[in-house]
Design a protein around this motif. Structure first.
Motif, mmCIF file in Angstrom:
data_model
loop_
_atom_site.group_PDB
_atom_site.id
_atom_site.type_symbol
_atom_site.label_atom_id
_atom_site.label_comp_id
_atom_site.label_asym_id
_atom_site.label_seq_id
_atom_site.Cartn_x
_atom_site.Cartn_y
_atom_site.Cartn_z
ATOM 1 N N ALA A 98 -11.954 5.254 10.484
ATOM 2 C CA ALA A 98 -10.520 5.424 10.734
ATOM 3 C C ALA A 98 -9.700 4.900 9.565
ATOM 4 N N ARG A 99 -10.130 3.794 8.980
ATOM 5 C CA ARG A 99 -9.403 3.264 7.828
ATOM 6 C C ARG A 99 -9.478 4.221 6.646
ATOM 7 N N ASP A 100 -10.661 4.835 6.448
ATOM 8 C CA ASP A 100 -10.799 5.778 5.340
ATOM 9 C C ASP A 100 -9.869 6.976 5.519
ATOM 10 N N ARG A 101 -9.703 7.442 6.755
ATOM 11 C CA ARG A 101 -8.773 8.549 6.988
ATOM 12 C C ARG A 101 -7.331 8.119 6.739
ATOM 13 N N ARG A 102 -7.029 6.882 7.089
ATOM 14 C CA ARG A 102 -5.682 6.379 6.819
ATOM 15 C C ARG A 102 -5.419 6.292 5.317
ATOM 16 N N LEU A 103 -6.434 5.881 4.561
ATOM 17 C CA LEU A 103 -6.279 5.812 3.112
ATOM 18 C C LEU A 103 -6.111 7.207 2.506
ATOM 19 N N ALA A 104 -6.806 8.186 3.091
ATOM 20 C CA ALA A 104 -6.626 9.559 2.619
ATOM 21 C C ALA A 104 -5.203 10.035 2.866
ATOM 22 N N ALA A 105 -4.599 9.611 3.966
ATOM 23 C CA ALA A 105 -3.205 9.968 4.223
ATOM 24 C C ALA A 105 -2.277 9.337 3.190
ATOM 25 N N PHE A 106 -2.613 8.118 2.762
ATOM 26 C CA PHE A 106 -1.825 7.494 1.705
ATOM 27 C C PHE A 106 -1.921 8.291 0.403
ATOM 28 N N ARG A 107 -3.129 8.801 0.110
ATOM 29 C CA ARG A 107 -3.280 9.637 -1.089
ATOM 30 C C ARG A 107 -2.437 10.891 -0.976
ATOM 31 N N LEU A 108 -2.392 11.467 0.227
ATOM 32 C CA LEU A 108 -1.586 12.659 0.442
ATOM 33 C C LEU A 108 -0.101 12.375 0.220
ATOM 34 N N ALA A 109 0.304 11.124 0.493
ATOM 35 C CA ALA A 109 1.701 10.740 0.301
ATOM 36 C C ALA A 109 2.005 10.372 -1.146
ATOM 37 N N GLY A 110 0.983 10.395 -2.028
ATOM 38 C CA GLY A 110 1.240 10.157 -3.436
ATOM 39 C C GLY A 110 0.624 8.904 -4.014
ATOM 40 N N ALA A 111 -0.158 8.143 -3.240
ATOM 41 C CA ALA A 111 -0.775 6.925 -3.761
ATOM 42 C C ALA A 111 -1.919 7.269 -4.702
ATOM 43 N N THR A 112 -2.097 6.466 -5.735
ATOM 44 C CA THR A 112 -3.185 6.660 -6.687
ATOM 45 C C THR A 112 -4.453 5.982 -6.162
ATOM 46 N N PRO A 113 -5.642 6.316 -6.712
ATOM 47 C CA PRO A 113 -6.865 5.624 -6.278
ATOM 48 C C PRO A 113 -6.790 4.118 -6.474
ATOM 49 N N GLY A 114 -6.167 3.667 -7.575
ATOM 50 C CA GLY A 114 -6.025 2.230 -7.786
ATOM 51 C C GLY A 114 -5.153 1.576 -6.738
#
Length: 503
Positions: A98-114
């Motif tokens: 579930a946390r990994d999916r939440r992080l993927a949503a952050f990437r979709l919102a524009g967050a970088t891998p770092g």
């Protein structure tokens, strides 16, 4: 991304994320307490040249009065932090899908891998900092509450000293940094992309038995302690101060890593044997899981195996002490008071091992529940296709016990060998006259109470502590069985047909 935004995103999540933060903080608090207790023991001042005398007479415990015993006491306290840190590592993994999916949503919102990695570090670090602050507060409160001198004015604990501020800061701030780094390391094989979560899994070869080389190197390092000491003694020289601690620490770490890594080979071998000789769907399901991910046993059993190694080593050391006491009594160089002190000290070590096993069992529960929850779609699909839940439950039990039983036996053997290489040798005594006193230490202070007798030459060989080894092994396996039972409680909810719709 500003620090305020990073803090808000790191604290976002569902109930599983809250449980992960709470468990991580609890683990950090326990580890901080163990580290601060060890630093407090080391903070008792030792004057120059006072290592061989009791220079801290304000304590009622000889472990604190004698400078030569404080280092071992501090090491024993630090050993308690090992299973706690392993528990923290298991807690960081809780709710990972579930946390990994939440992080993927952050990437979709524009967050970088770092930035995504920084969020994970901030979440784990804040949980660790909360835990260490609670641990520090508990330590300071306990220091006041436990400051209770007895009728002679002696203190049972070193509540009159404090570690240096830099040492306290290193514990309070260092453990959260380790927690943050652990969170980032656990994320290294997960790529959170705007399109979802991708787990990078390399196709690895089956584990090999090369871990036996590490175990052999660790046992050999302990075996060198006596020959090296005799070599320097024959030349009337003292060995370097760092040589003995280096051999003991390096050998112990090599043996521990060898056992933990070797558990991967044991898991893969157990899976192959179950696949070849097993009967029924439960054993076949467990066999496939063991061969597909043999390193799962190494990760989940690491803390438990460390506790078993220490417990087996303590059993061998107790047997060696009993042999020395038998030889010393024969030549009048032993008193009941000193014998009881050393045996009581070993009782404290045994209790510490029991606490370590209990903490390691907590890590096993977290790992087992996390594995069931992470594979709930697979289990729900099996149930929907007609596989009974009882079969899945038995497969989970096989998957836990198949590597745990041989790994526990291996850990018992390695722990015993580490101390048996130095303390298992026969003791020769006698063949001379000796002054023997039949009374206690107080009565024998009078020279007139001593009698000169002839002590015939004899040999004492330490007995293998089969009973204590069996007790340590049974405790470890009982902990595994209890964790399996607790984990199976989550199986029914995780195998509901509705879980097939879980993303």
């Amino acid at each position: 991304m500003t620090p305020v935004v990073a803090l808000r995103l790191a604290l976002a999540g569902n109930r599983t994320d809250t449980v992960r933060v709470v468990l991580t903080a609890l683990s950090a608090a326990l580890a901080a307490l163990a580290a601060l207790a060890a630093l407090t023991v080391l903070a008792v001042p030792t004057p120059p040249g006072g290592r061989g005398v009791n220079n801290a007479e304000q304590y009622s415990n000889a472990l604190l009065r004698e400078p030569g015993l404080r280092g071992g006491t501090a090491v024993a306290l630090l050993l308690l932090a090992v299973p706690v840190l392993a528990l923290a590592g298991q807690c960081v993994r809780l709710g990972a899908p579930a946390r990994d999916r939440r992080l993927a949503a952050f990437r979709l919102a524009g967050a970088t891998p770092g930035q995504v990695a920084a969020l994970v570090a901030v979440e784990a670090g804040l949980a660790g900092l909360l835990g260490t602050l609670v641990g520090l507060g508990t330590y300071l409160a306990g220091r006041v509450l436990l400051h209770r001198p007895d009728g002679r004015g002696l203190l049972p604990l070193p509540t009159d000293v404090l570690p240096s501020p830099s040492a306290i800061a290193a514990v309070v701030l260092g453990l959260p940094v380790l927690a943050g780094l652990a969170g980032v390391v656990l994320l290294r094989r997960v790529t959170a992309t705007p399109l979802g979560v991708v787990r990078r899994v390399r196709r690895e070869r089956p584990p090999g038995p090369w871990a036996g080389l590490l175990i052999a190197a660790g046992v050999a390092a302990y075996g060198l302690l006596v020959p090296v000491g005799r070599w320097y003694a024959a030349r009337d020289q003292d060995p370097p101060a760092v040589l003995e601690p280096l051999l003991m620490l390096g050998g112990g770490l090599a043996a521990l890593v060898g056992v933990v890594v070797g558990t991967g080979w044991l898991s893969h071998t157990a899976g192959r044997l179950l696949h070849r000789w097993g009967r029924g769907p439960a054993t076949l399901l467990a066999a496939r899981r063991l061969t597909a991910d043999p390193w799962a046993g190494s990760r989940t059993l690491a803390a438990l195996l460390a506790a078993v190694i220490v417990g087996a080593g303590a059993a061998g050391l107790r047997a060696s002490m009993l042999a020395d006491m038998t030889a010393n009594r024969a030549i009048g160089q032993s008193f009941a008071a000193s014998d009881d002190f050393y045996l009581n000290t070993m009782d404290l070590v045994d209790r510490a091992v029991q606490v370590a096993v209990a903490l390691a069992a907590g890590g096993l529960v977290v790992a087992l529940v996390e594995g069931i929850v992470a594979r709930r779609r697979t289990y729900a699909a099996l149930v929907a296709s007609g596989v009974p839940r009882s079969v899945i439950g038995r497969s989970v039990a096989w998957q836990a016990l198949a590597p745990a039983v041989p790994a526990t036996v291996l850990a018992l053997a390695v722990g015993l060998l580490l101390t048996w290489t130095t303390g298992g040798r026969p003791r020769s005594y006698g063949g001379q006259t000796a002054q023997v006193c039949p009374g206690d230490a107080a009565g024998c202070a009078d020279p007139s109470a001593l009698r000169t007798v002839w002590v015939p030459e004899s040999v004492v060989t330490p007995e293998l502590p089969w009973g204590q080894l069996a007790g340590v092994g049974a405790t470890a396996l009982a902990a595994v069985l209890v964790t399996v039972g607790v984990g199976l409680l989550f199986l029914r909810t995780s195998t509901a047909v509705e879980e097939l719709r879980t993303g």
